[in-house]
Enzyme design. Sequence first.
Site, PDB file in Angstrom:
ATOM      1  N   GLY A 190      99.610 -66.255  65.178  1.00  0.00           N
ATOM      2  CA  GLY A 190      99.853 -64.977  65.830  1.00  0.00           C
ATOM      3  C   GLY A 190      99.034 -63.880  65.182  1.00  0.00           C
ATOM      4  O   GLY A 190      98.073 -64.143  64.449  1.00  0.00           O
ATOM      5  N   HIS A 451      75.500 -42.188  75.779  1.00  0.00           N
ATOM      6  CA  HIS A 451      74.579 -43.296  75.527  1.00  0.00           C
ATOM      7  C   HIS A 451      73.750 -43.012  74.278  1.00  0.00           C
ATOM      8  O   HIS A 451      73.264 -41.896  74.111  1.00  0.00           O
ATOM      9  CB  HIS A 451      73.645 -43.494  76.722  1.00  0.00           C
ATOM     10  CG  HIS A 451      72.587 -44.530  76.480  1.00  0.00           C
ATOM     11  ND1 HIS A 451      72.853 -45.880  76.578  1.00  0.00           N
ATOM     12  CD2 HIS A 451      71.273 -44.409  76.119  1.00  0.00           C
ATOM     13  CE1 HIS A 451      71.737 -46.547  76.297  1.00  0.00           C
ATOM     14  NE2 HIS A 451      70.771 -45.675  76.025  1.00  0.00           N
TER      15      HIS A 451
END
Length: 477
Positions: A190, A451
């Site tokens: 987990g 960007h």
Amino acid sequence: MSQKFDVIVIGAGPGGYVAAIKSAQLGLKTALIEKYKGKEGKTALGGTCLNVGCIPSKALLDSSYKFHEAHESFKLHGISTGEVAIDVPTMIARKDQIVRNLTGGVASLIKANGVTLFEGHGKLLAGKKVEVTAADGSSQVLDTENVILASGSKPVEIPPAPVDQDVIVDSTGALDFQNVPGKLGVIGAGVIGLELGSVWARLGAEVTVLEAMDKFLPAVDEQVAKEAQKILTKQGLKILLGARVTGTEVKNKQVTVKFVDAEGEKSQAFDKLIVAVGRRPVTTDLLAADSGVTLDERGFIYVDDYCATSVPGVYAIGDVVRGAMLAHKASEEGVVVAERIAGHKAQMNYDLIPAVIYTHPEIAGVGKTEQALKAEGVAINVGVFPFAASGRAMAANDTAGFVKVIADAKTDRVLGVHVIGPSAAELVQQGAIAMEFGTSAEDLGMMVFAHPALSEALHEAALAVSGHAIHVANRKK
């Protein structure tokens, strides 16, 4: 004569201390009770998360990843370091200092907000009275109009692997190794098992993860889980599914683990074994028999959608109630309960709680998975964008994984965002914000993203939902 408060909070973890601060900010006379003692023997606020959970594990994950980068990646950037070594005690000491800084910060916030702190064990009595028992055995009873139970959780123990915090440890013990084990076993694939396994694998341990279930990360989006298993296996984690541990034997500072898988009975020896099979609520000795608060068969406190228990004026939040055992879920529940006690109409959206696994790459998701939506019969469109096509990810030499956006086929409303890759925890939160406001995939696609940035992967995945991604070939819809 006992002291009287508007609100008493039992437990100073991420749910409890946030609930106490918020209550005080709303003008309520507030008390907070905490019994946990840190390494130095002093009361330490912040609960499991700050002391032996979220924060210290992230400190070790970051330290171990820096070692991995120096050992494996620096040369790609033209950086020569010579021989790279790890000083584990120094790494552990750094982790401990971060914990001290943060728990001390919480204590300062409690004081600054006028919350009265009681050090000791808190217990709810009948009539909304709260008993506080100090470490020396002395006790006092406090009166209040409202009680918030936030006692948290602790690691589950299993009979086949009794924890001794030496050779066989739980998640707390795994944060304090003083050297890198040669062979490390982890029971449970987990969140905790994968994160702690990753720490020591990066530092050179041979790690084997034993998972009783046949499926890897079943609650995670299947496409993401499949990619995660492939990447983590490549990193050196040997993940054995369908492997049920039946016994352990400790001898000469080693542990032999017996387990059964599809091929039959097997055994393997390890220098250390981490038991990470989940957590259970801490409700033992929290409630007097006549308190009126109801528990279920697993020890969780029954609450309604607003965290109210069966007793008017008594609430429970965090790991002691239903739902995911997540610090941020507990904190938000604390805020909602404080607001409702103050008379405000607050509620929490349980459908949009982000979940993150801090391996590298990180694994994160919010909303529904593809398999869950298909099981419900919901028609969906899916867009995926790989980090291998991201200029920013390439520049960082961190291109594993992808962003996945799932939208309703009829309305285009975003129903799930799932990420495996760099900064997944940060990127998935952008998806959560969008979903909270009912955003469509088209809406996300029409937004301007900076960007170069990793977040462009979310933009492109949203565009890909309708087959209009720019920087990757689109699948035919």
